[in-house]
Write a protein that holds these residues in place. Sequence first.
Motif, short mmCIF file in Angstrom:
data_model
loop_
_atom_site.label_atom_id
_atom_site.label_comp_id
_atom_site.label_asym_id
_atom_site.label_seq_id
_atom_site.Cartn_x
_atom_site.Cartn_y
_atom_site.Cartn_z
N UNK A 39 24.91 -58.75 -4.28
CA UNK A 39 25.06 -57.31 -4.05
C UNK A 39 26.35 -57.03 -3.27
N UNK A 40 26.70 -57.94 -2.37
CA UNK A 40 27.95 -57.79 -1.62
C UNK A 40 29.15 -57.90 -2.57
N UNK A 41 29.10 -58.82 -3.53
CA UNK A 41 30.16 -58.94 -4.52
C UNK A 41 30.29 -57.64 -5.32
N UNK A 42 29.16 -57.02 -5.61
CA UNK A 42 29.20 -55.74 -6.34
C UNK A 42 29.86 -54.67 -5.48
N UNK A 43 29.49 -54.63 -4.21
CA UNK A 43 30.08 -53.63 -3.31
C UNK A 43 31.58 -53.79 -3.18
N UNK A 44 32.07 -55.04 -3.33
CA UNK A 44 33.50 -55.32 -3.23
C UNK A 44 34.21 -55.16 -4.57
N UNK A 45 33.47 -54.76 -5.60
CA UNK A 45 34.07 -54.56 -6.91
C UNK A 45 34.32 -55.83 -7.68
N UNK A 46 33.65 -56.91 -7.30
CA UNK A 46 33.87 -58.20 -7.95
C UNK A 46 32.90 -58.47 -9.09
N UNK A 47 31.65 -58.04 -8.94
CA UNK A 47 30.63 -58.44 -9.90
C UNK A 47 29.59 -57.33 -10.05
N UNK A 48 29.84 -56.44 -10.96
CA UNK A 48 28.88 -55.36 -11.22
C UNK A 48 27.81 -55.87 -12.18
N UNK A 49 26.54 -55.44 -12.02
CA UNK A 49 25.51 -55.84 -12.98
C UNK A 49 25.77 -55.19 -14.33
N UNK A 50 25.29 -55.84 -15.39
CA UNK A 50 25.46 -55.25 -16.72
C UNK A 50 24.56 -54.04 -16.88
N UNK A 51 23.44 -54.03 -16.17
CA UNK A 51 22.59 -52.84 -16.15
C UNK A 51 21.67 -52.91 -14.95
N UNK A 52 21.13 -51.75 -14.58
CA UNK A 52 20.15 -51.66 -13.51
C UNK A 52 18.88 -51.08 -14.10
N UNK A 53 17.76 -51.78 -13.95
CA UNK A 53 16.49 -51.34 -14.51
C UNK A 53 15.93 -50.13 -13.79
N UNK A 54 14.92 -49.55 -14.42
CA UNK A 54 14.29 -48.39 -13.82
C UNK A 54 13.65 -48.69 -12.49
N UNK A 55 13.32 -49.95 -12.28
CA UNK A 55 12.75 -50.37 -11.00
C UNK A 55 13.82 -50.67 -9.95
N UNK A 56 15.11 -50.46 -10.32
CA UNK A 56 16.20 -50.70 -9.39
C UNK A 56 16.73 -52.12 -9.39
N UNK A 57 16.10 -53.03 -10.17
CA UNK A 57 16.55 -54.42 -10.24
C UNK A 57 17.85 -54.51 -11.03
N UNK A 58 18.70 -55.42 -10.62
CA UNK A 58 19.99 -55.62 -11.29
C UNK A 58 19.86 -56.77 -12.28
N UNK A 59 20.54 -56.60 -13.42
CA UNK A 59 20.53 -57.63 -14.46
C UNK A 59 21.96 -57.92 -14.89
N UNK A 60 22.20 -59.18 -15.28
CA UNK A 60 23.54 -59.64 -15.62
C UNK A 60 23.52 -60.32 -16.98
N UNK A 61 24.52 -60.01 -17.81
CA UNK A 61 24.62 -60.63 -19.12
C UNK A 61 25.53 -61.86 -19.03
N UNK A 62 25.91 -62.42 -20.18
CA UNK A 62 26.73 -63.65 -20.17
C UNK A 62 28.10 -63.40 -19.57
N UNK A 63 28.67 -62.23 -19.80
CA UNK A 63 29.97 -61.92 -19.20
C UNK A 63 29.88 -61.95 -17.67
N UNK A 64 28.77 -61.45 -17.15
CA UNK A 64 28.58 -61.48 -15.71
C UNK A 64 28.42 -62.90 -15.20
N UNK A 65 27.72 -63.72 -15.98
CA UNK A 65 27.55 -65.13 -15.62
C UNK A 65 28.90 -65.84 -15.53
#
Length: 247
Positions: free
Chosen positions: A20-46
């Motif tokens: 989450x800190x990487x996301x806040x720094x603009x380094x690693x955004x999740x590919x999507x955020x679920x309705x429950x607020x959970x973050x998910x990452x695809x292969x590009x994120x990996x």
Amino acid sequence: MEFSIQELAKAAGTTSRTLRHYDAKGLLAPSRTGGNGYRYYDQDGLVRLQRILLLRELGLGLAAIADVLDGQQNTAGALRTHLELLEQEQQRIGRQIESVRTTLRATEEGGSLMPHEALDGFDHTRFEQEVTERWGREAYEKGDRWWRSLNDTEKRDFQQQHLDIARDYAQALRDGEPADGEHALSIAARHREWLEITVAVTKDYFVGLGEMYVADSRFTDVYDQHGAGTAEFVRDAMRAYADRNLA
């Protein structure tokens, strides 16, 4: 295929908070955020996380990593560069392992140990950043080419010369010689000659190098292993020699 933030963090040996800190720094955004607020990452994120971790291993801070990732649009090319660096590090670590094994055998069996055997893999390349920042990239590359051009015997002789100089400094200190006395200055003259095998020695260079021996604990340890206070004695002798003999 996609991965939850918990799955990705576990695979990377880190925490969801770090991602989450990487996301806040603009380094690693999740590919999507679920309705429950959970973050998910695809292969590009990996793949991007792998690159972030590789750059962290190379000692870069998060701001520098962001600059690198923004400037490298060719992911495959960037990964090839990472792979080359990792392979070089693998080779260096392999040499370190063999050095430690050799040292262990000599310690347990009472055998003799030469500097090139104990220090292989712990060479000057680890100071690349410092050399580049202090004296320029050309100075580092010139010294690096020179070192790599030597055969094993030449490398051993070069390292032995420095070991002898360090021991002589330490002995002079134990004997109560002043750092600006003739004996200490004669050792400093040999030190200068040793350095001039690879670089043109100016007054600023010689004095600055002596200061670095004390300011940087890694260098201090090299000299103080021969006796406490040796690094400071070396610094003072180098400065006294430079004041008398270097413009």
